[in-house]
Scaffold this motif. Structure first.
Motif, PDB file in Angstrom:
ATOM      1  N   ALA A  18      59.224 -35.453 -72.276  1.00 14.24           N
ATOM      2  CA  ALA A  18      58.634 -36.059 -73.471  1.00 14.24           C
ATOM      3  C   ALA A  18      59.311 -35.533 -74.730  1.00 14.24           C
ATOM      4  O   ALA A  18      59.627 -36.298 -75.649  1.00 14.24           O
ATOM      5  CB  ALA A  18      57.135 -35.782 -73.512  1.00 14.24           C
ATOM      6  N   LEU A  19      59.545 -34.229 -74.788  1.00 12.10           N
ATOM      7  CA  LEU A  19      60.213 -33.656 -75.954  1.00 12.10           C
ATOM      8  C   LEU A  19      61.632 -34.206 -76.091  1.00 12.10           C
ATOM      9  O   LEU A  19      62.067 -34.563 -77.195  1.00 12.10           O
ATOM     10  CB  LEU A  19      60.241 -32.135 -75.853  1.00 12.10           C
ATOM     11  N   ALA A  20      62.348 -34.300 -74.988  1.00 12.22           N
ATOM     12  CA  ALA A  20      63.707 -34.841 -75.034  1.00 12.22           C
ATOM     13  C   ALA A  20      63.703 -36.284 -75.510  1.00 12.22           C
ATOM     14  O   ALA A  20      64.583 -36.708 -76.277  1.00 12.22           O
ATOM     15  CB  ALA A  20      64.350 -34.734 -73.646  1.00 12.22           C
ATOM     16  N   LEU A  21      62.714 -37.047 -75.079  1.00 12.68           N
ATOM     17  CA  LEU A  21      62.620 -38.445 -75.481  1.00 12.68           C
ATOM     18  C   LEU A  21      62.308 -38.570 -76.972  1.00 12.68           C
ATOM     19  O   LEU A  21      62.896 -39.404 -77.675  1.00 12.68           O
ATOM     20  CB  LEU A  21      61.543 -39.148 -74.647  1.00 12.68           C
ATOM     21  N   LEU A  27      59.234 -40.204 -82.505  1.00  6.69           N
ATOM     22  CA  LEU A  27      57.850 -40.259 -82.046  1.00  6.69           C
ATOM     23  C   LEU A  27      57.323 -41.679 -81.980  1.00  6.69           C
ATOM     24  O   LEU A  27      56.543 -42.030 -81.091  1.00  6.69           O
ATOM     25  CB  LEU A  27      56.973 -39.417 -82.983  1.00  6.69           C
ATOM     26  N   GLU A  28      57.759 -42.529 -82.916  1.00  8.75           N
ATOM     27  CA  GLU A  28      57.237 -43.893 -82.969  1.00  8.75           C
ATOM     28  C   GLU A  28      57.602 -44.703 -81.729  1.00  8.75           C
ATOM     29  O   GLU A  28      56.910 -45.679 -81.404  1.00  8.75           O
ATOM     30  CB  GLU A  28      57.737 -44.598 -84.233  1.00  8.75           C
ATOM     31  N   SER A  29      58.651 -44.307 -81.008  1.00  9.47           N
ATOM     32  CA  SER A  29      59.063 -45.037 -79.807  1.00  9.47           C
ATOM     33  C   SER A  29      58.469 -44.460 -78.527  1.00  9.47           C
ATOM     34  O   SER A  29      58.671 -45.021 -77.443  1.00  9.47           O
ATOM     35  CB  SER A  29      60.601 -45.018 -79.693  1.00  9.47           C
ATOM     36  N   PHE A  30      57.730 -43.362 -78.662  1.00  6.83           N
ATOM     37  CA  PHE A  30      57.233 -42.684 -77.465  1.00  6.83           C
ATOM     38  C   PHE A  30      56.060 -43.432 -76.840  1.00  6.83           C
ATOM     39  O   PHE A  30      55.122 -43.834 -77.524  1.00  6.83           O
ATOM     40  CB  PHE A  30      56.786 -41.260 -77.812  1.00  6.83           C
ATOM     41  N   SER A  31      56.125 -43.588 -75.536  1.00  7.49           N
ATOM     42  CA  SER A  31      55.010 -44.137 -74.757  1.00  7.49           C
ATOM     43  C   SER A  31      55.095 -43.554 -73.356  1.00  7.49           C
ATOM     44  O   SER A  31      56.152 -43.070 -72.927  1.00  7.49           O
ATOM     45  CB  SER A  31      55.071 -45.668 -74.689  1.00  7.49           C
ATOM     46  N   MET A  32      53.987 -43.593 -72.654  1.00  5.07           N
ATOM     47  CA  MET A  32      53.982 -43.097 -71.284  1.00  5.07           C
ATOM     48  C   MET A  32      54.895 -43.945 -70.399  1.00  5.07           C
ATOM     49  O   MET A  32      55.573 -43.426 -69.501  1.00  5.07           O
ATOM     50  CB  MET A  32      52.554 -43.068 -70.738  1.00  5.07           C
ATOM     51  N   ARG A  33      54.938 -45.223 -70.646  1.00  2.87           N
ATOM     52  CA  ARG A  33      55.817 -46.092 -69.866  1.00  2.87           C
ATOM     53  C   ARG A  33      57.282 -45.749 -70.107  1.00  2.87           C
ATOM     54  O   ARG A  33      58.083 -45.667 -69.173  1.00  2.87           O
ATOM     55  CB  ARG A  33      55.555 -47.562 -70.218  1.00  2.87           C
ATOM     56  N   ALA A  51      45.995 -36.668 -68.086  1.00  2.00           N
ATOM     57  CA  ALA A  51      45.028 -37.764 -68.133  1.00  2.00           C
ATOM     58  C   ALA A  51      45.339 -38.746 -69.258  1.00  2.00           C
ATOM     59  O   ALA A  51      45.024 -39.937 -69.149  1.00  2.00           O
ATOM     60  CB  ALA A  51      43.613 -37.216 -68.295  1.00  2.00           C
ATOM     61  N   THR A  52      45.949 -38.255 -70.344  1.00  2.00           N
ATOM     62  CA  THR A  52      46.182 -39.108 -71.508  1.00  2.00           C
ATOM     63  C   THR A  52      47.543 -38.802 -72.132  1.00  2.00           C
ATOM     64  O   THR A  52      48.122 -37.721 -71.935  1.00  2.00           O
ATOM     65  CB  THR A  52      45.115 -38.897 -72.598  1.00  2.00           C
ATOM     66  N   ARG A  53      48.011 -39.736 -72.923  1.00  2.00           N
ATOM     67  CA  ARG A  53      49.221 -39.553 -73.724  1.00  2.00           C
ATOM     68  C   ARG A  53      49.055 -38.384 -74.696  1.00  2.00           C
ATOM     69  O   ARG A  53      49.985 -37.600 -74.908  1.00  2.00           O
ATOM     70  CB  ARG A  53      49.490 -40.847 -74.502  1.00  2.00           C
ATOM     71  N   GLU A  54      47.868 -38.243 -75.266  1.00  2.00           N
ATOM     72  CA  GLU A  54      47.615 -37.186 -76.242  1.00  2.00           C
ATOM     73  C   GLU A  54      47.765 -35.799 -75.610  1.00  2.00           C
ATOM     74  O   GLU A  54      48.217 -34.860 -76.274  1.00  2.00           O
ATOM     75  CB  GLU A  54      46.216 -37.342 -76.837  1.00  2.00           C
ATOM     76  N   GLN A  55      47.388 -35.654 -74.360  1.00  2.00           N
ATOM     77  CA  GLN A  55      47.543 -34.368 -73.687  1.00  2.00           C
ATOM     78  C   GLN A  55      49.015 -34.003 -73.521  1.00  2.00           C
ATOM     79  O   GLN A  55      49.398 -32.834 -73.671  1.00  2.00           O
ATOM     80  CB  GLN A  55      46.849 -34.383 -72.328  1.00  2.00           C
ATOM     81  N   VAL A  56      49.844 -34.990 -73.235  1.00  2.00           N
ATOM     82  CA  VAL A  56      51.286 -34.749 -73.150  1.00  2.00           C
ATOM     83  C   VAL A  56      51.805 -34.269 -74.507  1.00  2.00           C
ATOM     84  O   VAL A  56      52.545 -33.283 -74.595  1.00  2.00           O
ATOM     85  CB  VAL A  56      52.043 -36.014 -72.712  1.00  2.00           C
ATOM     86  N   GLN A 107      43.908 -28.679 -83.507  1.00  2.00           N
ATOM     87  CA  GLN A 107      43.145 -29.364 -82.471  1.00  2.00           C
ATOM     88  C   GLN A 107      42.872 -28.395 -81.311  1.00  2.00           C
ATOM     89  O   GLN A 107      42.335 -27.322 -81.519  1.00  2.00           O
ATOM     90  CB  GLN A 107      43.866 -30.644 -82.056  1.00  2.00           C
ATOM     91  N   HIS A 108      43.264 -28.753 -80.075  1.00  2.00           N
ATOM     92  CA  HIS A 108      43.030 -27.865 -78.927  1.00  2.00           C
ATOM     93  C   HIS A 108      44.346 -27.289 -78.410  1.00  2.00           C
ATOM     94  O   HIS A 108      44.449 -26.939 -77.232  1.00  2.00           O
ATOM     95  CB  HIS A 108      42.319 -28.622 -77.805  1.00  2.00           C
TER      96      HIS A 108
END
Length: 206
Positions: A18-21, A27-33, A51-56, A107-108
Motif C-alpha cells: 500500500a505504501l509503495a502504491l 493517495l487519491e488513486s489508492f483503492s483495495m482493488r 477488515a477495511t481500507r482505513e485499517q490498511v 486516531q487509533h
C-alpha cells in the motif's frame, strides 16, 4: 515443493504494498482493488487480513511515523523539538502521498500515539505546563504538515516572462523551481528554529 501461484499474503506485505502504491500513484488513486492488482491477488483476499481500507491506511501511517525520532528530549526540550520536527518532516518528505493521512490526526494509530506521548512527556518533564506542551506540539505539527503538503518553491514557473512585466518584486521567481529542494529545506529551518527560539528563555515554572 512447487511454489504457490500467488504470493503468500501477510499484513506487512499488504501494508508495504500500500505504501509503495501511494508513493507511486498518490493517495487519491489508492483503492483495495488497485492494491490487490499490484500484489497479484484478488481484492477479497486482502480482507482476510484487513477488515477495511482505513485499517490498511492506519498501518501505512504507523510505518511512516516509525521513522520519526523523539529520543532527543533527554538532551533538552529545544533539541528534542528540533530533532522531532526535522525527522518528522524527513519522514513525510520521503512519502509525501501519506502526508494528508498524517494530517488527519492520531486516531487509533499506535506509532502516532507513541510519538505524541513521547513529545508531550518530554515537554512536561522539562517544566512546560501540560496545556502549553499541547500547544507547542500542535504548532510544530502545523509547521511540519504545512511543509509536507504545500511545498513552496516548486510552485513557481520557470518562465521568467510570467513575472518580468507584471510582478517586479518576483523578478527572480523563475529561479526557484530549479532549487526547490534547498529552498524548501531552508524555509523549514527558518520556521522551526524561529519557533523554538520564540519559546525562549524557557518554560514558565508557575
Amino acid at each position: 515443493m512447487a511454489r504457490p501461484s500467488t504470493p503468500l499474503l501477510s499484513r506487512n506485505l499488504i501494508r508495504d504494498g500500500a505504501l509503495a502504491l501511494i508513493d507511486a500513484e498518490g493517495l487519491e488513486s489508492f483503492s483495495m482493488r488497485r492494491l490487490a492488482t499490484s500484489l497479484g491477488v484478488t481484492a477479497p483476499s486482502l480482507y482476510s487480513h484487513y477488515a477495511t481500507r482505513e485499517q490498511v491506511l492506519d498501518d501505512v501511517v504507523n510505518l511512516v511515523i516509525a521513522d520519526v525520532d523523539t529520543s532527543a528530549f533527554d538532551a533538552g526540550w529545544r533539541q528534542g523539538l528540533l530533532t522531532w520536527a526535522r525527522s518528522y518532516r524527513a519522514a513525510l518528505s520521503a512519502h509525501p502521498g501519506v502526508a494528508p493521512l498524517v494530517a488527519s490526526g492520531a486516531q487509533h494509530r499506535e506509532h502516532f500515539l507513541t510519538m505524541a506521548d513521547a513529545v508531550h512527556g518530554g515537554l512536561v518533564a522539562a517544566g512546560w505546563p501540560p496545556r502549553r506542551a499541547t500547544e507547542i506540539a500542535g504548532a510544530v505539527k502545523f509547521l511540519v504538515i504545512g511543509a509536507a503538503c504545500t511545498p513552496f518553491a516548486a510552485g513557481f514557473s520557470d518562465d521568467a516572462t510570467i513575472y518580468r512585466d507584471h510582478y517586479p518584486h518576483l523578478n527572480q521567481a523563475h529561479r526557484l523551481r530549479a532549487e526547490a529542494a534547498r529552498i524548501d529545506h531552508d524555509a523549514f529551518e527558518v520556521g522551526i528554529t524561529s519557533l523554538v527560539r520564540g519559546l525562549e528563555p524557557g518554560p514558565p515554572r508557575h
